[in-house]
Structures are given as C-alpha cells and as structure tokens.
Design a protein around this motif. Structure first.
Motif, PDB file in Angstrom:
ATOM      1  N   THR A 197       0.599  -0.396  -6.362  1.00 22.08           N
ATOM      2  CA  THR A 197       0.564   0.182  -7.704  1.00 22.08           C
ATOM      3  C   THR A 197      -0.723   0.971  -7.850  1.00 22.08           C
ATOM      4  O   THR A 197      -1.726   0.680  -7.195  1.00 22.08           O
ATOM      5  CB  THR A 197       0.646  -0.897  -8.803  1.00 22.08           C
ATOM      6  OG1 THR A 197      -0.409  -1.826  -8.598  1.00 22.08           O
ATOM      7  CG2 THR A 197       1.976  -1.624  -8.773  1.00 22.08           C
ATOM      8  N   ALA A 198      -0.669   1.979  -8.687  1.00 21.61           N
ATOM      9  CA  ALA A 198      -1.842   2.806  -8.958  1.00 21.61           C
ATOM     10  C   ALA A 198      -1.871   3.109 -10.447  1.00 21.61           C
ATOM     11  O   ALA A 198      -0.841   3.169 -11.106  1.00 21.61           O
ATOM     12  CB  ALA A 198      -1.766   4.102  -8.159  1.00 21.61           C
ATOM     13  N   LEU A 199      -3.068   3.280 -10.957  1.00 21.60           N
ATOM     14  CA  LEU A 199      -3.225   3.666 -12.350  1.00 21.60           C
ATOM     15  C   LEU A 199      -3.378   5.174 -12.436  1.00 21.60           C
ATOM     16  O   LEU A 199      -4.216   5.763 -11.771  1.00 21.60           O
ATOM     17  CB  LEU A 199      -4.447   2.985 -12.977  1.00 21.60           C
ATOM     18  CG  LEU A 199      -4.287   1.508 -13.309  1.00 21.60           C
ATOM     19  CD1 LEU A 199      -5.606   0.936 -13.810  1.00 21.60           C
ATOM     20  CD2 LEU A 199      -3.200   1.307 -14.350  1.00 21.60           C
ATOM     21  N   VAL A 200      -2.532   5.810 -13.241  1.00 21.53           N
ATOM     22  CA  VAL A 200      -2.627   7.228 -13.529  1.00 21.53           C
ATOM     23  C   VAL A 200      -2.922   7.312 -15.018  1.00 21.53           C
ATOM     24  O   VAL A 200      -2.027   7.148 -15.843  1.00 21.53           O
ATOM     25  CB  VAL A 200      -1.314   7.970 -13.166  1.00 21.53           C
ATOM     26  CG1 VAL A 200      -1.421   9.441 -13.514  1.00 21.53           C
ATOM     27  CG2 VAL A 200      -0.968   7.768 -11.692  1.00 21.53           C
ATOM     28  N   GLY A 201      -4.193   7.541 -15.329  1.00 21.11           N
ATOM     29  CA  GLY A 201      -4.604   7.426 -16.727  1.00 21.11           C
ATOM     30  C   GLY A 201      -4.464   5.973 -17.127  1.00 21.11           C
ATOM     31  O   GLY A 201      -5.038   5.089 -16.508  1.00 21.11           O
TER      32      GLY A 201
ATOM     33  N   GLU B 190       0.624   2.594 -15.303  1.00 22.08           N
ATOM     34  CA  GLU B 190       0.711   1.949 -13.999  1.00 22.08           C
ATOM     35  C   GLU B 190       1.933   2.487 -13.273  1.00 22.08           C
ATOM     36  O   GLU B 190       3.055   2.445 -13.788  1.00 22.08           O
ATOM     37  CB  GLU B 190       0.821   0.433 -14.150  1.00 22.08           C
ATOM     38  CG  GLU B 190       0.768  -0.298 -12.823  1.00 22.08           C
ATOM     39  CD  GLU B 190       0.766  -1.798 -12.998  1.00 22.08           C
ATOM     40  OE1 GLU B 190       1.728  -2.436 -12.549  1.00 22.08           O
ATOM     41  OE2 GLU B 190      -0.195  -2.325 -13.610  1.00 22.08           O
ATOM     42  N   VAL B 191       1.732   3.017 -12.064  1.00 15.94           N
ATOM     43  CA  VAL B 191       2.796   3.640 -11.292  1.00 15.94           C
ATOM     44  C   VAL B 191       3.025   2.833 -10.020  1.00 15.94           C
ATOM     45  O   VAL B 191       2.070   2.467  -9.325  1.00 15.94           O
ATOM     46  CB  VAL B 191       2.432   5.100 -10.926  1.00 15.94           C
ATOM     47  CG1 VAL B 191       3.514   5.735 -10.086  1.00 15.94           C
ATOM     48  CG2 VAL B 191       2.165   5.911 -12.178  1.00 15.94           C
ATOM     49  N   ASN B 192       4.293   2.545  -9.718  1.00 17.24           N
ATOM     50  CA  ASN B 192       4.644   1.838  -8.498  1.00 17.24           C
ATOM     51  C   ASN B 192       4.851   2.855  -7.385  1.00 17.24           C
ATOM     52  O   ASN B 192       5.634   3.792  -7.516  1.00 17.24           O
ATOM     53  CB  ASN B 192       5.924   1.012  -8.720  1.00 17.24           C
ATOM     54  CG  ASN B 192       6.232   0.139  -7.537  1.00 17.24           C
ATOM     55  OD1 ASN B 192       5.334  -0.399  -6.896  1.00 17.24           O
ATOM     56  ND2 ASN B 192       7.506  -0.007  -7.227  1.00 17.24           N
TER      57      ASN B 192
END
Length: 120
Positions: free
Chosen positions: A12-16, A19-21
């Motif tokens: 997972t990553a934070l974009v702003g 949370e994006v998988n």
C-alpha cells in the motif's frame, strides 16, 4: 528467490491522504528454453504477463507455448475490431425492455453486433 516469486506482490502507498493498494502481475520467460532472441523473449514474457492478469492479477505466470497462440489470437481480434467500423461490419440494434408483470415497455437496450466475414 523461488519462495519470493511464489508470493503475491502487493503493498500500500499513500497518495496525499488516499491509501492505494499496489499489486503486480509478472510474466516470466526463460532464456534459452523458450526464446532464442531478445524479441522472442519479450513477446513471450508479455504473453505470460497477460495470462497473469487474466488469472486474477497480483500473481506471476511462467510462459507456456499455449500462451503465444492466445496472445496472437488476441492481437488478431484487436486488429479486426479496429477495422470493423471502416469496413461497416458493426450494426446497431435496439430492443425494448418489457415488464413481465405489466407487459408494458419500460425501457430500451442497444446492442452493437459485429458481422465479421470469417468470425461470423
């Protein structure tokens, strides 16, 4: 390495503040077992990647000969569909949607049919 390759690749990553998988679909082709040159190696690894995506994504697939035929068939279908409009092979049909309880027309659906000379 084999143990790591068998596990799904995800993170997972934070974009702003969202949370994006993130997942990966990987195609594997072994040189020189299934390819004798770089172009063949890339074509077959790409076919294996498509198989990984079609199999549900977030996995890897090792190239098999059947994948190449599927990849070639997909490319032929894509090319034929791109030419369908200019060759006037696409036909639009409208169908009423009828209520089973009242028998009244409650809507309409449209169907785009492709009359291909060889695929029928």
């Amino acid at each position: 390495m084999r143990e790591a390759a068998g596990r799904p690749v995800s993170s997972t990553a934070l974009v702003g503040e969202l949370e994006v998988n993130l997942t990966a679909s990987v195609g594997v082709c072994v040189y020189p077992d299934f390819a004798e040159d770089v172009d063949s190696l890339l074509e077959r690894a790409d076919a294996a990647t498509y198989a990984a995506k079609e199999g549900g994504r977030n996995q890897y697939q090792v190239f098999a000969d059947a994948m190449l035929k599927q990849s070639q068939d997909r490319l032929s279908m894509d090319t034929a569909l791109r030419h369908a409009l200019t060759r006037e092979e696409l036909f639009l049909h409208y169908q009423p949607l009828v209520s089973l309880t009242t028998g009244r027309v409650i809507g309409m659906e449209s169907l785009l049919r492709w009359h291909h000379p060889k695929l029928a």
